[in-house]
Write a protein that holds these residues in place. Structure first.
Motif, PDB file in Angstrom:
ATOM      1  N   PRO A 114      -9.273  -7.631   0.424  1.00 40.44           N
ATOM      2  CA  PRO A 114      -8.638  -7.297   1.568  1.00 40.44           C
ATOM      3  C   PRO A 114      -9.609  -7.401   2.799  1.00 40.44           C
ATOM      4  O   PRO A 114     -10.981  -7.439   2.630  1.00 40.44           O
ATOM      5  CB  PRO A 114      -8.278  -5.879   1.527  1.00 40.44           C
ATOM      6  CG  PRO A 114      -9.247  -5.219   0.561  1.00 40.44           C
ATOM      7  CD  PRO A 114     -10.008  -6.334  -0.341  1.00 40.44           C
TER       8      PRO A 114
ATOM      9  N   ASN B 126       0.812  -1.268   0.160  1.00 40.03           N
ATOM     10  CA  ASN B 126      -0.074  -0.034   0.188  1.00 40.03           C
ATOM     11  C   ASN B 126       0.991   1.173   0.074  1.00 40.03           C
ATOM     12  O   ASN B 126       1.674   1.287   0.951  1.00 40.03           O
ATOM     13  CB  ASN B 126      -0.916   0.004   1.257  1.00 40.03           C
ATOM     14  CG  ASN B 126      -1.943   1.149   1.205  1.00 40.03           C
ATOM     15  OD1 ASN B 126      -1.662   2.132   0.826  1.00 40.03           O
ATOM     16  ND2 ASN B 126      -3.232   0.687   1.481  1.00 40.03           N
TER      17      ASN B 126
ATOM     18  N   ALA C 257      -6.590  -9.244  10.311  1.00 41.26           N
ATOM     19  CA  ALA C 257      -6.897  -8.202  11.360  1.00 41.26           C
ATOM     20  C   ALA C 257      -8.319  -7.615  11.104  1.00 41.26           C
ATOM     21  O   ALA C 257      -8.674  -6.895  12.090  1.00 41.26           O
ATOM     22  CB  ALA C 257      -5.703  -7.113  10.750  1.00 41.26           C
ATOM     23  N   GLN C 258      -8.953  -7.448   9.695  1.00 40.83           N
ATOM     24  CA  GLN C 258     -10.207  -7.022   9.885  1.00 40.83           C
ATOM     25  C   GLN C 258     -11.592  -8.021   9.985  1.00 40.83           C
ATOM     26  O   GLN C 258     -12.620  -7.307  10.061  1.00 40.83           O
ATOM     27  CB  GLN C 258     -10.419  -6.146   8.493  1.00 40.83           C
ATOM     28  CG  GLN C 258      -9.376  -4.903   8.283  1.00 40.83           C
ATOM     29  CD  GLN C 258      -9.811  -4.257   7.006  1.00 40.83           C
ATOM     30  OE1 GLN C 258     -10.756  -3.939   6.596  1.00 40.83           O
ATOM     31  NE2 GLN C 258      -8.713  -4.259   6.308  1.00 40.83           N
TER      32      GLN C 258
ATOM     33  N   VAL D 186     -11.930  -4.382  -6.178  1.00 44.33           N
ATOM     34  CA  VAL D 186     -11.868  -4.548  -4.688  1.00 44.33           C
ATOM     35  C   VAL D 186     -13.027  -4.811  -4.350  1.00 44.33           C
ATOM     36  O   VAL D 186     -14.200  -3.874  -4.322  1.00 44.33           O
ATOM     37  CB  VAL D 186     -11.152  -3.335  -4.140  1.00 44.33           C
ATOM     38  CG1 VAL D 186     -11.120  -3.551  -2.593  1.00 44.33           C
ATOM     39  CG2 VAL D 186      -9.832  -3.142  -4.582  1.00 44.33           C
TER      40      VAL D 186
ATOM     41  N   VAL E 298      -9.447  -9.884   5.537  1.00 41.04           N
ATOM     42  CA  VAL E 298      -9.241 -11.203   6.135  1.00 41.04           C
ATOM     43  C   VAL E 298      -8.385 -10.690   7.413  1.00 41.04           C
ATOM     44  O   VAL E 298      -7.485 -10.014   7.184  1.00 41.04           O
ATOM     45  CB  VAL E 298      -8.928 -12.518   5.421  1.00 41.04           C
ATOM     46  CG1 VAL E 298      -9.997 -12.780   4.488  1.00 41.04           C
ATOM     47  CG2 VAL E 298      -7.580 -12.405   4.799  1.00 41.04           C
TER      48      VAL E 298
ATOM     49  N   LYS F 184      -4.790   3.614  -4.958  1.00 35.41           N
ATOM     50  CA  LYS F 184      -6.077   4.368  -4.933  1.00 35.41           C
ATOM     51  C   LYS F 184      -6.404   5.494  -5.838  1.00 35.41           C
ATOM     52  O   LYS F 184      -6.743   6.590  -5.198  1.00 35.41           O
ATOM     53  CB  LYS F 184      -6.972   4.285  -3.667  1.00 35.41           C
ATOM     54  CG  LYS F 184      -6.947   3.044  -2.966  1.00 35.41           C
ATOM     55  CD  LYS F 184      -7.624   2.903  -1.592  1.00 35.41           C
ATOM     56  CE  LYS F 184      -7.613   1.566  -0.865  1.00 35.41           C
ATOM     57  NZ  LYS F 184      -6.281   1.234  -0.205  1.00 35.41           N
TER      58      LYS F 184
ATOM     59  N   ASP G  82      -1.255  -0.494  -4.370  1.00 39.64           N
ATOM     60  CA  ASP G  82      -2.509  -0.022  -3.657  1.00 39.64           C
ATOM     61  C   ASP G  82      -2.268   1.423  -3.256  1.00 39.64           C
ATOM     62  O   ASP G  82      -2.115   1.736  -2.356  1.00 39.64           O
ATOM     63  CB  ASP G  82      -2.696  -1.017  -2.399  1.00 39.64           C
ATOM     64  CG  ASP G  82      -4.354  -0.710  -2.033  1.00 39.64           C
ATOM     65  OD1 ASP G  82      -4.862   0.056  -2.654  1.00 39.64           O
ATOM     66  OD2 ASP G  82      -4.511  -1.433  -0.831  1.00 39.64           O
TER      67      ASP G  82
ATOM     68  N   LEU H 179     -12.148   0.246  -6.896  1.00 40.42           N
ATOM     69  CA  LEU H 179     -12.840  -0.028  -5.724  1.00 40.42           C
ATOM     70  C   LEU H 179     -14.154  -0.367  -6.017  1.00 40.42           C
ATOM     71  O   LEU H 179     -14.920   0.621  -6.736  1.00 40.42           O
ATOM     72  CB  LEU H 179     -12.614   1.230  -4.904  1.00 40.42           C
ATOM     73  CG  LEU H 179     -11.444   1.662  -4.153  1.00 40.42           C
ATOM     74  CD1 LEU H 179     -11.335   2.765  -3.368  1.00 40.42           C
ATOM     75  CD2 LEU H 179     -10.800   0.667  -3.491  1.00 40.42           C
TER      76      LEU H 179
ATOM     77  N   SER I  60     -13.983  -2.845   2.375  1.00 41.63           N
ATOM     78  CA  SER I  60     -14.049  -3.476   3.697  1.00 41.63           C
ATOM     79  C   SER I  60     -14.535  -2.912   4.735  1.00 41.63           C
ATOM     80  O   SER I  60     -14.660  -3.231   5.848  1.00 41.63           O
ATOM     81  CB  SER I  60     -12.626  -4.318   3.733  1.00 41.63           C
ATOM     82  OG  SER I  60     -11.400  -3.300   4.227  1.00 41.63           O
TER      83      SER I  60
ATOM     84  N   ASN J  85      -6.238 -10.814   0.245  1.00 44.76           N
ATOM     85  CA  ASN J  85      -5.028 -10.045   0.734  1.00 44.76           C
ATOM     86  C   ASN J  85      -5.070 -10.307   2.254  1.00 44.76           C
ATOM     87  O   ASN J  85      -6.044 -10.018   3.000  1.00 44.76           O
ATOM     88  CB  ASN J  85      -5.372  -8.517   0.264  1.00 44.76           C
ATOM     89  CG  ASN J  85      -4.091  -7.778   0.946  1.00 44.76           C
ATOM     90  OD1 ASN J  85      -2.949  -7.552   0.599  1.00 44.76           O
ATOM     91  ND2 ASN J  85      -4.545  -7.150   2.104  1.00 44.76           N
ATOM     92  N   SER J  86      -4.043 -10.585   2.813  1.00 39.70           N
ATOM     93  CA  SER J  86      -3.673 -10.184   4.276  1.00 39.70           C
ATOM     94  C   SER J  86      -2.367  -9.535   4.430  1.00 39.70           C
ATOM     95  O   SER J  86      -1.353  -9.918   3.785  1.00 39.70           O
ATOM     96  CB  SER J  86      -3.569 -11.516   4.897  1.00 39.70           C
ATOM     97  OG  SER J  86      -3.478 -11.205   6.233  1.00 39.70           O
ATOM     98  N   SER J  87      -2.410  -8.353   5.297  1.00 39.84           N
ATOM     99  CA  SER J  87      -1.304  -7.615   5.360  1.00 39.84           C
ATOM    100  C   SER J  87      -0.882  -7.650   6.924  1.00 39.84           C
ATOM    101  O   SER J  87       0.234  -8.650   7.068  1.00 39.84           O
ATOM    102  CB  SER J  87      -1.431  -5.987   4.934  1.00 39.84           C
ATOM    103  OG  SER J  87      -1.922  -5.821   3.778  1.00 39.84           O
ATOM    104  N   ARG J  88      -1.186  -7.004   7.774  1.00 38.23           N
ATOM    105  CA  ARG J  88      -0.872  -7.249   9.251  1.00 38.23           C
ATOM    106  C   ARG J  88      -0.875  -8.545   9.701  1.00 38.23           C
ATOM    107  O   ARG J  88       0.160  -8.891  10.371  1.00 38.23           O
ATOM    108  CB  ARG J  88      -1.764  -6.205  10.236  1.00 38.23           C
ATOM    109  CG  ARG J  88      -1.568  -4.726   9.906  1.00 38.23           C
ATOM    110  CD  ARG J  88      -2.456  -4.070  10.345  1.00 38.23           C
ATOM    111  NE  ARG J  88      -4.015  -4.109   9.809  1.00 38.23           N
ATOM    112  CZ  ARG J  88      -5.023  -3.606  10.348  1.00 38.23           C
ATOM    113  NH1 ARG J  88      -5.109  -2.669  11.320  1.00 38.23           N
ATOM    114  NH2 ARG J  88      -5.943  -3.769   9.649  1.00 38.23           N
TER     115      ARG J  88
HETATM  116  O1  LIG Z   1     -11.686  -1.733   1.061  1.00 40.43           O
HETATM  117  C1  LIG Z   1     -10.325  -2.029   1.183  1.00 40.43           C
HETATM  118  C2  LIG Z   1      -9.288  -1.583   0.250  1.00 40.43           C
HETATM  119  C3  LIG Z   1      -8.205  -1.658   0.630  1.00 40.43           C
HETATM  120  N1  LIG Z   1      -7.851  -1.922   1.855  1.00 40.43           N
HETATM  121  C4  LIG Z   1      -6.233  -2.160   2.148  1.00 40.43           C
HETATM  122  O2  LIG Z   1      -5.781  -3.466   2.309  1.00 40.43           O
HETATM  123  C5  LIG Z   1      -4.987  -3.632   3.284  1.00 40.43           C
HETATM  124  C6  LIG Z   1      -5.508  -4.610   4.408  1.00 40.43           C
HETATM  125  O3  LIG Z   1      -4.568  -4.672   5.445  1.00 40.43           O
HETATM  126  P1  LIG Z   1      -4.792  -5.707   6.716  1.00 40.43           P
HETATM  127  O4  LIG Z   1      -3.656  -5.476   7.472  1.00 40.43           O
HETATM  128  O5  LIG Z   1      -4.731  -7.087   6.321  1.00 40.43           O
HETATM  129  O6  LIG Z   1      -5.987  -5.368   7.378  1.00 40.43           O
HETATM  130  C7  LIG Z   1      -4.499  -2.382   3.572  1.00 40.43           C
HETATM  131  O7  LIG Z   1      -3.498  -2.033   2.837  1.00 40.43           O
HETATM  132  C8  LIG Z   1      -5.728  -1.608   3.283  1.00 40.43           C
HETATM  133  O8  LIG Z   1      -5.379  -0.086   3.085  1.00 40.43           O
HETATM  134  C9  LIG Z   1      -8.570  -2.449   2.630  1.00 40.43           C
HETATM  135  O9  LIG Z   1      -8.342  -2.864   3.822  1.00 40.43           O
HETATM  136  N2  LIG Z   1      -9.921  -2.453   2.371  1.00 40.43           N
END
Ligand SMILES: O=c1ccn([C@@H]2O[C@H](COP(=O)(O)O)[C@@H](O)[C@H]2O)c(=O)[nH]1
Length: 273
Positions: free
Chosen positions: A210, A60, A214-215, A186, A212, A96, A94, A145, A149, A236-239
Motif C-alpha cells: 500500500p 479495510n 494518496a500516500q 505488507v 502509492v 490487522k 485488511d 505487517l 507505509s 494497493n491503491s484505495s483513495r
Molecule cells: O502500511 C500500511 C498498511 C496498510 N495500509 C492500508 O492500505 C490502504 C491504503 O489506502 P490509500 O488510500 O491508497 O492510501 C488503507 O486501507 C490503509 O489502511 C497502509 O496504507 N499502509
C-alpha cells in the motif's frame, strides 16, 4: 485461492493491482445515500467497473466496522458479490488482527470461513502463537505487517534489536513458523529503498504494497527493487482510485484511474519478462 492461481491471474490480466475498498460515507456520491445500502452499491459499481484491470480487492475492515452492524453486513455482501461474480479475484480483508492463540483462531474463522476471504492482514507484535492459527488454513493467506507505509514505521520497525532491524527480524523469524508458506508481507510503497534488503530475506513471497497514490509512493521504484520472477507484488491503491470523482461518473472515473495503473504495470511486466 492458491498462490499459483494468483500468479496466473497476474499473467492473464497483466496487472498486479489491488483496489482498496475503503468506503467513507462522507466521500461517496450523494445520490447513493438515498439507497438502502450505499456502501454495497458503491462497492458493486466500483467492482463492476474495475474487475478486469485488477487481481485483488482489499476492503479495510475499519471502514465497515465504523458503521456497526450495517457496515459489517455491507462487507459481507461485498465479499459475497466478489466471490460469486468474479471468483478469480483474490480478496484481502485488511483487518490487522492477531491475539493469543485461541482468539486468533476465532479471527481466522471469521475471515476465512464465515466471510470466505482469501487472505487477512495480521500484526506480528504478539509473535508466533498469534499468527500460526491463521497459517493453519489451507489455500488461505496471512499477510503480516513487515515495514508499513506510515511515518510511525520508524518508531519501532527500523530500530536495531540484537544487531538487526526489527522488520528484518520479523521477516526472518516468521520463516521458521509452521505453514509459513501461507505468509505474505505488507511493505509500504513509501519505503521503496528497503525492498532490496527485504527481497534478500523473502525472495519468493508475495508482498502487499500500500502507499502509492494518496500516500505518494512510486510504483516504478517499488517494482525496480521489489519484483521477483513471479512479479511477487500486489500494489494497493484505495483513495486514488475509488474517489477519483464524487459525481454520478464515479465508477467511470475509478476505471480510468485503475486503467492508468494497469497500463503502467503492463509496461513494467513487458520490460521485465
Ligand atoms: O502500511 C500500511 C498498511 C496498510 N495500509 C492500508 O492500505 C490502504 C491504503 O489506502 P490509500 O488510500 O491508497 O492510501 C488503507 O486501507 C490503509 O489502511 C497502509 O496504507 N499502509
Amino acid at each position: 485461492m492458491t498462490t499459483q492461481q494468483l500468479i496466473e491471474q497476474i499473467k492473464i490480466k497483466k496487472s498486479f493491482l489491488a483496489v482498496g475498498l475503503d468506503v467513507d460515507l462522507d466521500k461517496i456520491p450523494k445520490h447513493l445515500l438515498e439507497l438502502e445500502d450505499p456502501i454495497f452499491e458503491f462497492n458493486k459499481a466500483i467492482i463492476d467497473a474495475t474487475h478486469d484491470l485488477c487481481v485483488a480487492y482489499k476492503p479495510n475492515t475499519a471502514f465497515y466496522e465504523a458503521y456497526g452492524i450495517k457496515g459489517w453486513m455491507s462487507l459481507q455482501k461485498t465479499i459475497n458479490y466478489i466471490n460469486e461474480t468474479y471468483p478469480d479475484i483474490f480478496t484481502i480483508a485488511d483487518a490487522k488482527r492477531g491475539d493469543i492463540g485461541n482468539t486468533s483462531s476465532m479471527y481466522a474463522k471469521a475471515f476465512f470461513e464465515d466471510l470466505n476471504f482469501d487472505s487477512v492482514t495480521v500484526a506480528p507484535y504478539m509473535g508466533k502463537d498469534s499468527v500460526e492459527p491463521f497459517l493453519a488454513f489451507e489455500n488461505k493467506h496471512t499477510i503480516m505487517l513487515a515495514l508499513t507505509s506510515n511515518e510511525g514505521a520508524f518508531d519501532f520497525q527500523t530500530l536495531t534489536v540484537d544487531g538487526k532491524e526489527l522488520y528484518k527480524q520479523v521477516l526472518e523469524t516468521s520463516k521458521t513458523w509452521k505453514n509459513c508458506e501461507n505468509l505474505m508481507y505488507v511493505v509500504g510503497a513509501t519505503k521503496a529503498e528497503y525492498f532490496t534488503e527485504i527481497r534478500k530475506i523473502v525472495p519468493d513471497s508475495f508482498l502487499l504494497v500500500p502507499g502509492v497514490g494518496a500516500q505518494g509512493g512510486s510504483l516504478s521504484e517499488v517494482c525496480k527493487y521489489g519484483m521477483n520472477a513471479n512479479v511477487g507484488l500486489l500494489i494497493n491503491s484505495s483513495r486514488g482510485i475509488i474517489y477519483a470523482s464524487n459525481g454520478t461518473d464515479f465508477a467511470e472515473k475509478a476505471r480510468a484511474e485503475a486503467l492508468k495503473m494497469q497500463q503502467e504495470m503492463e509496461g513494467i511486466i513487458s520490460l521485465k519478462f
